[in-house]
Design a protein around this motif. Structure first.
Motif, short mmCIF file in Angstrom:
data_model
loop_
_atom_site.label_atom_id
_atom_site.label_comp_id
_atom_site.label_asym_id
_atom_site.label_seq_id
_atom_site.Cartn_x
_atom_site.Cartn_y
_atom_site.Cartn_z
N LYS A 168 76.93 40.33 -48.49
CA LYS A 168 76.90 40.06 -47.06
C LYS A 168 76.23 41.21 -46.31
N LYS A 169 75.88 40.94 -45.08
CA LYS A 169 75.32 41.99 -44.22
C LYS A 169 76.36 43.09 -44.02
N GLY A 170 75.92 44.33 -44.11
CA GLY A 170 76.82 45.45 -43.95
C GLY A 170 77.37 45.99 -45.26
N ASP A 171 77.23 45.24 -46.37
CA ASP A 171 77.69 45.73 -47.67
C ASP A 171 76.85 46.93 -48.11
N THR A 172 77.46 47.78 -48.92
CA THR A 172 76.76 48.93 -49.48
C THR A 172 76.63 48.74 -50.99
N LEU A 173 75.40 48.90 -51.50
CA LEU A 173 75.12 48.73 -52.92
C LEU A 173 74.75 50.07 -53.53
N LEU A 174 75.26 50.33 -54.72
CA LEU A 174 74.87 51.50 -55.48
C LEU A 174 73.94 51.05 -56.60
N ILE A 175 72.70 51.53 -56.57
CA ILE A 175 71.70 51.17 -57.57
C ILE A 175 71.49 52.38 -58.47
N ALA A 176 71.75 52.22 -59.75
CA ALA A 176 71.61 53.33 -60.71
C ALA A 176 70.67 52.90 -61.83
N VAL A 177 69.84 53.84 -62.26
CA VAL A 177 68.93 53.63 -63.39
C VAL A 177 69.32 54.65 -64.46
N GLU B 225 66.89 60.33 -60.50
CA GLU B 225 66.15 60.32 -59.24
C GLU B 225 66.04 58.93 -58.64
N TYR B 226 66.30 57.90 -59.44
CA TYR B 226 66.24 56.53 -58.94
C TYR B 226 67.63 55.96 -58.62
N THR B 227 68.64 56.79 -58.76
CA THR B 227 69.99 56.35 -58.38
C THR B 227 70.17 56.56 -56.88
N HIS B 228 70.50 55.47 -56.20
CA HIS B 228 70.50 55.52 -54.74
C HIS B 228 71.47 54.48 -54.20
N SER B 229 72.11 54.78 -53.06
CA SER B 229 72.97 53.79 -52.40
C SER B 229 72.26 53.29 -51.15
N VAL B 230 72.33 52.00 -50.94
CA VAL B 230 71.66 51.38 -49.80
C VAL B 230 72.64 50.43 -49.12
N GLN B 231 72.43 50.23 -47.82
CA GLN B 231 73.27 49.31 -47.05
C GLN B 231 72.46 48.10 -46.63
N VAL B 232 73.07 46.94 -46.73
CA VAL B 232 72.41 45.70 -46.34
C VAL B 232 72.31 45.66 -44.81
N PHE C 83 63.15 52.53 -52.35
CA PHE C 83 61.91 53.21 -52.73
C PHE C 83 60.67 52.44 -52.28
N GLY C 84 60.68 52.04 -51.01
CA GLY C 84 59.53 51.37 -50.43
C GLY C 84 59.51 49.87 -50.63
N GLY C 85 60.36 49.34 -51.48
CA GLY C 85 60.40 47.90 -51.71
C GLY C 85 61.45 47.23 -50.83
N GLU C 86 61.10 46.09 -50.24
CA GLU C 86 62.00 45.33 -49.39
C GLU C 86 62.55 44.14 -50.17
N PHE C 87 63.87 43.98 -50.13
CA PHE C 87 64.52 42.91 -50.89
C PHE C 87 65.47 42.14 -49.99
N ASP C 88 65.38 40.82 -50.05
CA ASP C 88 66.29 39.95 -49.30
C ASP C 88 67.49 39.67 -50.20
N VAL C 89 68.64 40.29 -49.89
CA VAL C 89 69.78 40.24 -50.81
C VAL C 89 70.98 39.51 -50.22
N ILE D 238 85.37 39.49 -43.99
CA ILE D 238 85.61 40.90 -43.76
C ILE D 238 85.32 41.24 -42.30
N ASN D 239 86.26 41.97 -41.67
CA ASN D 239 86.15 42.45 -40.29
C ASN D 239 86.23 41.35 -39.24
N ASP D 240 86.55 40.12 -39.65
CA ASP D 240 86.75 39.07 -38.65
C ASP D 240 88.01 39.35 -37.83
N LEU D 241 88.08 38.75 -36.67
CA LEU D 241 89.21 38.95 -35.76
C LEU D 241 89.96 37.63 -35.59
N VAL D 242 91.26 37.67 -35.87
CA VAL D 242 92.14 36.52 -35.66
C VAL D 242 93.00 36.81 -34.44
#
Length: 387
Positions: free
Chosen positions: A39-48, A53-60, A69-75, A183-187
């Motif tokens: 989902k939007k807002g999730d954080t992914l850890l990408i490890a090689v 040097e290619y291990t990196h965390s990114v947020q959606v 690393f310059g590549g755009e991905f629709d996740v 996640i983070n919804d309000l009731v």
């Protein structure tokens, strides 16, 4: 250090890195990567593996994409396994790594759902992304609905780009609906207004209403007046402390004439029906100037009852005032009357109730000094006898 020793050290650290990353990923539930949709807002850890040097965390991002690393991905909406394949293809096609071993994992953050309004324990409750939670479960986390909850107006506010507000009817007679909470919804459960109907009615107590309610309708919901009800002097106490009197003896079951407004009640109001045969007093006892029975036709605020009893004595404990109801229950309150606020926030006394004012704790310095004198004198006598 020889070159063979250096190579051994490098091999050891590389192996250690592989083991650490491997342990990290097996700690994630094995089915999670194939079941959970990102989902939007999730954080992914990408490890090689072997390529730190290619291990990196990114947020959606809000657009559902990540940059690696310059590549755009629709996740957004895809599984972790699918992202794993996308990253591996990107590294190979762009000649970053020839034969990469890629592991992608969702970083489980402390996220939750906020439940507020007419629930027993409103607040934020932490849930993890893999938690399967529905609207009923979210309300249960907050202790369930409060007594004044409007079950027909349960709102679910989506905390995403849409900010959509959904309203559901969770009345007891409605069938179960599988309503998922993200996640983070309000009731939020809207509270009903609370009014009280006391005195000579069949079922005195609280009524829960939406908006305003007519006096006739309120009396009907309280079971109607009993045989001793005096409908000529019905008293309404507004939440602002203002008293109003109504005569409904002749037109109780009739609609008011055209153009004539019907008297109504709103949240916080009290309706009192007096007894037609007798005037029951309100008793004020304890440390007041003129304790005794105060004969009134309707309810009184604590301030007015105390004023009729002459006010507090100097030794009265204003922090502990007891109200003994005619049904046998006892309530404890404090008298904190603020002239700027008026009497709106005070509890009401009804005919037959007893207001008891306790005495405040006072140190008896005379008794203490006498006791101290006796002790000192006794010690002096003992000293004289031992010489």
């Amino acid at each position: 250090m020889t070159s063979s020793q250096k190579n051994a050290m490098v091999y050891f650290f590389r192996s250690f890195q592989v083991c650490v990353i491997f342990l990290f990923f097996i700690a994630t539930p094995p089915l999670f990567s194939d079941v959970y949709h990102i989902k939007k807002g999730d954080t992914l850890l990408i490890a090689v593996i072997g390529q730190p040097e290619y291990t990196h965390s990114v947020q959606v991002r809000e657009d559902g994409r990540i940059n690696y690393f310059g590549g755009e991905f629709d996740v957004a909406g895809v599984t972790v396994t699918k992202v794993n394949h996308l990253i591996r293809e990107f590294l190979v096609q762009d000649n970053h790594v020839s034969n990469p071993v890629v592991m992608v994992s969702l970083v489980l953050q402390k996220s939750g759902v906020f439940v507020g309004g007419a629930v027993k324990t409103p607040g934020r409750y932490v849930i993890s992304p893999e938690t399967d939670i529905d609207l009923y479960r979210a309300i249960a986390l907050a202790g369930g609905m409060a007594e004044n909850a409007d079950r027909q107006s349960v709102q679910l506010i989506r905390i995403d780009a849409t900010r959509k507000v959904e309203t559901y009817d969770l009345s007891a007679n409605r069938p179960y609906r599988d309503i998922r909470v993200g996640i983070n919804d309000l009731v939020f459960i809207l509270p009903l207004g609370v009014i009280e109907v006391q005195g000579q009615v069949q079922n005195p107590g609280k009524l829960f209403v939406r908006g305003n309610i007519g006096i006739r309708q309120a009396l009907a919901r309280a079971g109607g007046p009993d045989q001793e009800a005096d409908l000529t002097a019905i008293v309404k106490v507004g939440k602002d402390g203002k008293l109003s009197e109504f005569n409904l003896s002749e037109q109780f079951w009739k609609s008011p004439p055209n153009g004539e407004p019907s008297p109504s009640l709103s949240d916080g109001d009290v309706l009192f029906v007096p007894n037609v045969f007798k005037v029951e007093p309100i008793y004020v006892t304890g440390y007041v100037r003129t304790p005794g029975a105060q004969r009134v036709r309707g309810p009184l605020t604590i301030a007015r009852a105390l004023a009729l009893a002459g006010g507090f004595e100097a030794s009265a404990n204003r922090e502990k005032v007891l109200i003994h109801r005619r049904d046998g229950t006892t309530l404890e309150t404090s008298f904190t009357f603020n002239p700027a606020e008026g009497e709106a926030r005070q509890m009401l006394l009804y005919p037959g109730d007893i207001l008891e004012v306790k005495k405040k704790f006072q140190v008896n310095w005379g008794l203490i000094s006498t006791f101290a004198y006796i002790v000192i004198s006794g010690v002096g006598i003992i000293i004289q006898l031992t010489k």
